[in-house]
Write an enzyme that holds these catalytic residues in place. Structure first.
Site, PDB file in Angstrom:
ATOM      1  CB  CYS A 104      -0.803  -0.162   1.284  1.00  0.00           C
ATOM      2  SG  CYS A 104      -1.728   1.567   1.413  1.00  0.00           S
ATOM      3  CB  CYS A 444     -21.064   5.595 -22.295  1.00  0.00           C
ATOM      4  SG  CYS A 444     -22.557   5.198 -22.582  1.00  0.00           S
ATOM      5  CB  CYS A 447     -22.168   5.899 -25.765  1.00  0.00           C
ATOM      6  SG  CYS A 447     -22.654   6.942 -24.098  1.00  0.00           S
TER       7      CYS A 447
END
Length: 532
Positions: A104, A444, A447
């Site tokens: 991390c 999208c 789309c």
């Protein structure tokens, strides 16, 4: 006497030697001339090398210091595991635990700060135990401690868990830990103590009281207990108070001290806990705050709703910081000024994307009003005078909100016109024609299918003068009258009512869409005839 043959050989060798000596001399002379001509260049190269060596040495010293801090912390910070975690918590009154994961990045950034805090707390003689847990390696212990994300800081007081609510620098951790372990206020009695205190703290709030009792003092202590970020210090000695805050008053007094140009700020309100805390909230940040991953939570939670954010590379910002501080001083407690290094893409890019300026390589000055969620952009050169004028207009509410837009495209040969933020008014709202607009985004999924349908419909209705097809990329263009959250979206703007567009289904077939468009066109024609 030498034989004739030998004499000729010796003569040849002597001549050759003379020629070689002459050549070497000439070459050395030329080299000397070249060296003389390049003295300046050589000195410059040496200077660059020396500077590089100095920087490398400095970096090595910094790394060595950091390594020493970590090494020392390894002896102070207890490493927890599945076997000892519960026992350590139950056997100690105060335990501050860092739950981390080796992979991390934020854990890696916090670890040196946690280590430095452990060293300082040890020096202060704190009874608080600092511990860390590799939550990935010991998932059972992490589950028992309720560590779900990385990094996580938890304080255990007599076995009970408390969420960490402080900052993430070493000093922040020390202040929070000492407060929670029973020392909300540090009392100083001598000038020597005060001078040593100044070496350890970059920011603090001073309380001077003739007696450590009464209403004013009690409210000061309540504020110290309630606050999680700033070290409170108290004294009853005027000389000690003057060391910490030169302009402190001889009666009950509170003031905040920061290690920056705006170093001293006196509190002028009544001695009430809530008002003291409010004073801290509006004055704890420096004139210009550099945003980092570690302090972002504190900055975002500031009660100051007006933000001016300067995006600049660190080297460019060095030339701007001083004049910017002078500007910030004029708007203190009204606007919070923030610097974001554009080299830090994790912080800078999301903000710049909001303005459509993620590819900008220049210094960018923006503003954001958290009350109405409006953003603004300084479109002039970022000079101190322009920034000050920008801030004045921002504060007075006379700035026009900024809506991002792509450059105006050439739509001469297009069946479907490309609409951008700058042309939305002219080509949609003010157009004398009916407009069918597709709102899409590049990411999208559906789309592309809708775009193909619109292209087909545009060709089908090509000869119709009263209808225009358009499309707009909502990720790169904005307009106050275009508020859409679902993509793709199809909106039909009839000539008679551009304020209330009609939403069409994107799940319909091309044939059904054509039928719906014809229906609205006939209704619009009828409405126009009726008006005539």
């Amino acid at each position: 006497m030498f034989p004739k043959t030998n004499f000729k050989i010796h003569l040849f060798l002597l001549t050759l030697l003379l020629l070689l000596t002459s050549k070497i001399s000439v070459t050395a002379s030329e080299d000397s001339q070249i060296d003389t001509e390049n003295d300046d260049e050589l000195e410059e190269l040496i200077a660059i090398d020396e500077q590089g060596e100095y920087e490398d040495l400095q970096q090595q010293e910094d790394q060595q210091k950091e390594a020493e801090v970590l090494s020392k912390a390894q002896r102070i910070v207890l490493e927890l595991n599945s076997d000892n975690a519960k026992r350590v918590i139950n056997e100690n009154e105060f335990v501050l635990i860092l739950g981390y994961a080796p992979w991390c990045p934020r854990s890696a950034e916090l670890m040196p700060q946690f280590a430095e805090a452990a060293n300082k707390l040890k020096e202060f003689g704190s009874s608080l135990l600092m511990a860390k847990l590799d939550a990935e390696r010991y998932p059972k212990a992490a589950s028992m401690l309720d560590i779900k994300g990385f990094p996580t800081l938890l304080l255990f007081v007599n076995g009970s868990s408390h969420v960490y609510t402080g900052g993430f620098s070493a000093e922040d951790i020390v202040i929070w830990a000492r407060k929670k372990a029973g020392a909300p206020v540090i009392r100083l009695s001598s000038i020597t103590e005060a001078e040593q205190f100044l070496k350890n703290y970059h920011m603090f709030i001073l309380g001077f009281f003739e007696k450590f009792e009464g209403h004013d003092y009690e409210e000061f202590v309540k504020a110290a207990i309630s606050d999680n970020e700033i070290q409170f210090v108290e004294t009853s000695d005027p000389a000690v108070a003057k060391v910490l805050f030169p302009d402190s008053k001889s009666t009950n007094f509170i003031g905040i001290v920061k290690s920056e140009p705006e170093r001293y700020t006196a509190y002028e309100g009544t001695f009430e806990m809530d008002k003291i805390l409010q004073f801290l909230d509006y004055n704890k940040f420096p004139l210009v705050t550099r945003l980092t991953e570690l302090n972002s939570g504190r900055v975002y939670s500031s009660p100051i709703n007006l933000q001016v954010i300067v995006f600049a590379e660190a080297d460019d910002f060095k030339n701007l910081i001083q004049p910017l501080q002078e500007v910030a001083r004029k708007f203190k407690s009204q606007i919070i000024f923030i610097h974001i290094d554009v080299a830090d893409e994790n912080l800078a890019k999301p903000f710049l994307t909001l303005y459509g300026l993620e590819e900008s390589g220049n210094t960018v000055v923006t503003a954001f009003d958290n009350r109405i969620h409006s953003k603004y952009l300084l479109q002039a050169d970022p000079t101190p005078s322009n920034i000050e004028e920008f801030c004045s207009a921002f504060l007075s509410g006379s700035l026009s909100p900024y809506f991002k837009s792509q450059p105006i495209p050439d739509n001469k040969e297009a069946n479907v016109q490309v609409i951008v933020g700058k042309t939305f008014d002219d080509l949609v709202l003010s157009s004398p024609k009916n407009v069918l607009l597709e709102i899409y985004t590049p990411w999208c999924i559906n789309c592309e299918t809708t775009s193909k349908q619109i292209e087909k419909l545009a060709k089908h209705f090509k000869g119709l003068e009263t209808l225009v097809f358009g499309k707009i990329d909502a990720s790169a263009n904005e307009h106050p009258k275009l508020q859409v959250d679902d993509y793709p979206t199809l909106l039909f703007y009839p000539v008679g009512d551009k304020v209330n567009p009609i939403k069409l289904s994107t799940k319909s077939s091309s044939k059904d869409l054509a039928a719906v468009i014809n229906k609205y066109l006939r209704a619009e024609e009828k409405s126009t005839k009726d008006e005539l």
